[in-house]
Design an enzyme around this catalytic site. Structure first.
Site, PDB file in Angstrom:
ATOM      1  N   CYS A 129     103.656  -4.220  74.757  1.00 57.37           N
ATOM      2  CA  CYS A 129     104.554  -3.455  74.963  1.00 57.37           C
ATOM      3  C   CYS A 129     104.580  -1.973  74.320  1.00 57.37           C
ATOM      4  O   CYS A 129     104.053  -2.033  73.149  1.00 57.37           O
ATOM      5  CB  CYS A 129     106.015  -4.046  74.159  1.00 57.37           C
ATOM      6  SG  CYS A 129     107.411  -3.070  74.752  1.00 57.37           S
TER       7      CYS A 129
ATOM      8  N   CYS B  56     109.198  -1.364  69.008  1.00 48.93           N
ATOM      9  CA  CYS B  56     110.457  -2.000  68.042  1.00 48.93           C
ATOM     10  C   CYS B  56     109.746  -2.322  66.802  1.00 48.93           C
ATOM     11  O   CYS B  56     108.628  -3.092  67.106  1.00 48.93           O
ATOM     12  CB  CYS B  56     111.288  -2.982  68.775  1.00 48.93           C
ATOM     13  SG  CYS B  56     112.239  -2.308  70.071  1.00 48.93           S
TER      14      CYS B  56
ATOM     15  N   CYS C 188     111.041 -18.540  79.460  1.00 48.01           N
ATOM     16  CA  CYS C 188     110.824 -17.141  79.101  1.00 48.01           C
ATOM     17  C   CYS C 188     109.810 -16.552  79.398  1.00 48.01           C
ATOM     18  O   CYS C 188     108.759 -17.047  78.968  1.00 48.01           O
ATOM     19  CB  CYS C 188     111.128 -17.122  77.373  1.00 48.01           C
ATOM     20  SG  CYS C 188     111.007 -15.238  76.855  1.00 48.01           S
TER      21      CYS C 188
ATOM     22  N   CYS D  97     109.425  -6.329  65.857  1.00 48.92           N
ATOM     23  CA  CYS D  97     108.755  -7.315  67.005  1.00 48.92           C
ATOM     24  C   CYS D  97     107.178  -7.242  67.032  1.00 48.92           C
ATOM     25  O   CYS D  97     106.730  -6.177  67.124  1.00 48.92           O
ATOM     26  CB  CYS D  97     109.251  -6.591  68.307  1.00 48.92           C
ATOM     27  SG  CYS D  97     108.817  -7.528  69.708  1.00 48.92           S
TER      28      CYS D  97
ATOM     29  N   GLU E 282     102.274 -14.857  77.106  1.00 50.92           N
ATOM     30  CA  GLU E 282     102.844 -16.024  76.887  1.00 50.92           C
ATOM     31  C   GLU E 282     104.018 -16.222  77.712  1.00 50.92           C
ATOM     32  O   GLU E 282     105.010 -15.328  78.137  1.00 50.92           O
ATOM     33  CB  GLU E 282     102.946 -15.941  75.300  1.00 50.92           C
ATOM     34  CG  GLU E 282     101.864 -15.719  74.570  1.00 50.92           C
ATOM     35  CD  GLU E 282     101.782 -15.880  73.161  1.00 50.92           C
ATOM     36  OE1 GLU E 282     100.974 -16.282  72.357  1.00 50.92           O
ATOM     37  OE2 GLU E 282     103.108 -15.536  72.517  1.00 50.92           O
TER      38      GLU E 282
ATOM     39  N   CYS F  17     112.201 -15.416  69.431  1.00 45.39           N
ATOM     40  CA  CYS F  17     112.086 -14.197  69.941  1.00 45.39           C
ATOM     41  C   CYS F  17     111.396 -13.066  69.086  1.00 45.39           C
ATOM     42  O   CYS F  17     111.636 -13.242  67.847  1.00 45.39           O
ATOM     43  CB  CYS F  17     113.392 -13.543  69.784  1.00 45.39           C
ATOM     44  SG  CYS F  17     114.499 -14.522  71.040  1.00 45.39           S
TER      45      CYS F  17
HETATM   46  N1  SAH Z   1     111.524  -5.737  75.788  1.00 44.09           N
HETATM   47  C1  SAH Z   1     112.742  -6.260  76.387  1.00 44.09           C
HETATM   48  C2  SAH Z   1     112.490  -7.852  76.311  1.00 44.09           C
HETATM   49  C3  SAH Z   1     112.121  -8.531  75.320  1.00 44.09           C
HETATM   50  S1  SAH Z   1     113.330  -9.567  74.812  1.00 44.09           S
HETATM   51  C4  SAH Z   1     113.763  -6.099  75.095  1.00 44.09           C
HETATM   52  O1  SAH Z   1     113.472  -5.792  73.994  1.00 44.09           O
HETATM   53  O2  SAH Z   1     114.865  -6.424  75.394  1.00 44.09           O
HETATM   54  C5  SAH Z   1     113.034  -9.948  73.141  1.00 44.09           C
HETATM   55  C6  SAH Z   1     114.212  -9.898  72.413  1.00 44.09           C
HETATM   56  O3  SAH Z   1     113.607 -10.551  71.101  1.00 44.09           O
HETATM   57  C7  SAH Z   1     114.955  -8.478  71.936  1.00 44.09           C
HETATM   58  O4  SAH Z   1     116.050  -8.488  72.335  1.00 44.09           O
HETATM   59  C8  SAH Z   1     114.315  -8.420  70.723  1.00 44.09           C
HETATM   60  O5  SAH Z   1     115.541  -7.411  70.212  1.00 44.09           O
HETATM   61  C9  SAH Z   1     114.444  -9.509  70.215  1.00 44.09           C
HETATM   62  N2  SAH Z   1     113.531  -9.478  69.016  1.00 44.09           N
HETATM   63  C10 SAH Z   1     112.346  -8.799  68.953  1.00 44.09           C
HETATM   64  N3  SAH Z   1     111.649  -9.434  67.632  1.00 44.09           N
HETATM   65  C11 SAH Z   1     112.730 -10.202  67.182  1.00 44.09           C
HETATM   66  C12 SAH Z   1     112.346 -10.915  65.885  1.00 44.09           C
HETATM   67  N4  SAH Z   1     111.247 -10.708  65.182  1.00 44.09           N
HETATM   68  N5  SAH Z   1     113.338 -11.696  65.468  1.00 44.09           N
HETATM   69  C13 SAH Z   1     114.402 -12.022  66.306  1.00 44.09           C
HETATM   70  N6  SAH Z   1     114.580 -11.441  67.608  1.00 44.09           N
HETATM   71  C14 SAH Z   1     113.606 -10.233  68.073  1.00 44.09           C
HETATM   72 FE1  SF4 Z   2     109.049  -4.228  73.341  1.00 48.34          FE
HETATM   73 FE2  SF4 Z   2     109.505  -6.011  71.458  1.00 48.34          FE
HETATM   74 FE3  SF4 Z   2     111.042  -3.863  71.658  1.00 48.34          FE
HETATM   75 FE4  SF4 Z   2     111.078  -5.694  73.569  1.00 48.34          FE
HETATM   76  S1  SF4 Z   2     111.602  -5.895  71.243  1.00 48.34           S
HETATM   77  S2  SF4 Z   2     111.091  -3.577  73.843  1.00 48.34           S
HETATM   78  S3  SF4 Z   2     109.185  -6.484  73.617  1.00 48.34           S
HETATM   79  S4  SF4 Z   2     108.870  -3.843  71.253  1.00 48.34           S
END
Ligand code: SAH
Ligand code: SF4
Length: 376
Positions: free
Chosen positions: A114, A118, A107, A121, A94, A342
């Protein structure tokens, strides 16, 4: 990717020139083809009308050409557009378009899924299917540029002004391909993005951060998301490998040429990391780092055990930071109505989409604890 031929979409100009020379063609052809690929965003060799048929045929034989197919498009009431692209081997990734008054940002995704896992996410719940190739990364930009013009959302030929590597995947776990893609995207005779307008976000792959800082001029964002190891360990498994002290040391050493500041992303999770105590602790952690903070109120994901913060709390958090001279903004949640915000990217409907399981009433997929092994 199951093709041994080089991807025409990912060849830097010098390699394209070598290929053209090997085919005994005039040198100017290389630049001509390069422009088709990276300025016009040509989807196929057939489009290259001023390139001789015989040369196109020779290229078709010796090279592959990555072009993503548009699998779906969703448009938000706030102007955000989310696309799902299909790769040649049927994977779904996406990209999200976010227009603002002064910039048009895409984006982009760097991996299918991934491995970092996390717990808040959605992409993290998928696990990693594979890395994207350089061609698959840059082509998200070409397809988006073309589609934005086609939809009449902006003037052509290349309306995108800014890129953020904040889509699916951990870009520094696929550093090699991301680096090739960045070189193509910043090339003057390509899309020509300014390094000031390109940001790569990492969850904290410490060993790669240094290399990234030395080898690229683009900006870095770090997903911090907690102010103690205890909490960060819980929500970001990568912290067990590279804890806060190491992560922040790497940030302190990050080369900040020409005003490059690090953006720290902080997803506010109610009752988990949004205490005022966290806000008070944060400035101390960031001491000595040219930093700004993006506060991102959690975007709800089905099946994940988190809640958005009280909106008032986000403001209080920001005020505490401001009072301690830390620049912070509360990020607008864009495209929530189309799951484009995000942490909501998971190629809906694709294999491994936990939203399908959630809708079917199954429990959310377990987050794998995996730290990316490819450090570039
Ligand atoms: N993997 C990289 C790039 C993805 S950025 C990283 O984690 O930095 C995705 C961003 O969205 C990250 O800053 C993450 O902390 C944030 N994110 C992930 N899940 C989210 C959610 N459910 N609500 C808001 N932000 C979220
Ligand atoms: Fe991966 Fe989502 Fe964590 Fe970014 S925030 S490192 S995309 S699991």
């Amino acid at each position: 990717m199951h093709d041994d031929r080089p991807d025409l979409r990912a060849l830097p100009l010098d390699r394209l020139a070598a290929l053209v020379a090997a085919l005994r063609e005039k040198p100017f052809r290389a630049r001509q083809i390069h422009r088709w690929l990276h300025r016009a965003g040509a989807a196929s060799l057939d489009e290259m009308s001023d390139v001789p048929r015989s040369l196109r045929a020779a290229l078709a034989e010796r090279t592959a050409l990555t072009t993503l197919e548009r699998a779906s498009e969703q448009r938000s009431t706030d102007g955000t557009v989310k696309w799902t692209w299909r790769t040649a081997d049927g994977k779904l990734v996406e990209s999200v378009y976010m227009p603002e008054a002064d910039r048009r940002t895409l984006c982009v995704s760097s991996q299918v899924g991934c491995a970092v896992g996390c717990t808040f996410c959605l992409t993290g719940t998928m696990g990693l299917a594979r890395n994207l190739s350089p061609g698959e990364i840059v082509d998200q930009v070409h397809r988006a540029n073309r589609r934005i013009v086609e939809l009449g959302l902006a003037e052509g030929p290349r309306p995108l002004t800014n890129l953020v590597f904040m889509g699916m995947g951990e870009p520094l776990a696929n550093y090699r391909s991301v680096k090739v893609a960045l070189d193509l995207l910043l090339a003057e005779d390509g899309p020509n993005f300014s390094h000031r307008h390109v940001t790569v976000s990492t969850s904290g792959l410490v060993p790669v951060m240094r290399r990234f800082g030395e080898e690229t001029p683009v900006k870095l964002a770090v997903s911090l998301n907690a102010t103690t190891d205890e909490v960060r360990d819980r929500i970001m498994p990568i912290n067990r490998r590279w804890p806060l002290a190491e992560l922040l040391a790497a940030c302190r050493e990050f080369p900040v040429r020409n005003g490059r500041r690090i953006t720290f992303e902080y997803v506010l999770l109610r009752g988990v990391n949004d205490a005022l105590e966290d806000a008070r602790r944060l400035p101390g952690l960031l001491a000595g780092i040219p930093a700004k903070v993006n506060l991102i109120p959690y975007n709800a994901n089905p099946g994940l055990p988190f809640e958005a913060p009280d909106p008032a709390r986000a403001v209080e958090f920001q005020e505490i930071l401001a009072a301690r001279n830390v620049t912070a903004v509360v990020r607008k949640n864009r495209g929530r109505d189309i799951s484009a915000a995000c942490g909501q990217l998971a190629a809906e409907g694709g294999p491994g989409d936990p939203r399908r399981a959630a809708r079917a009433g199954a429990s959310g997929a377990a987050a794998p604890l995996a730290v990316p092994g490819d450090l570039g």
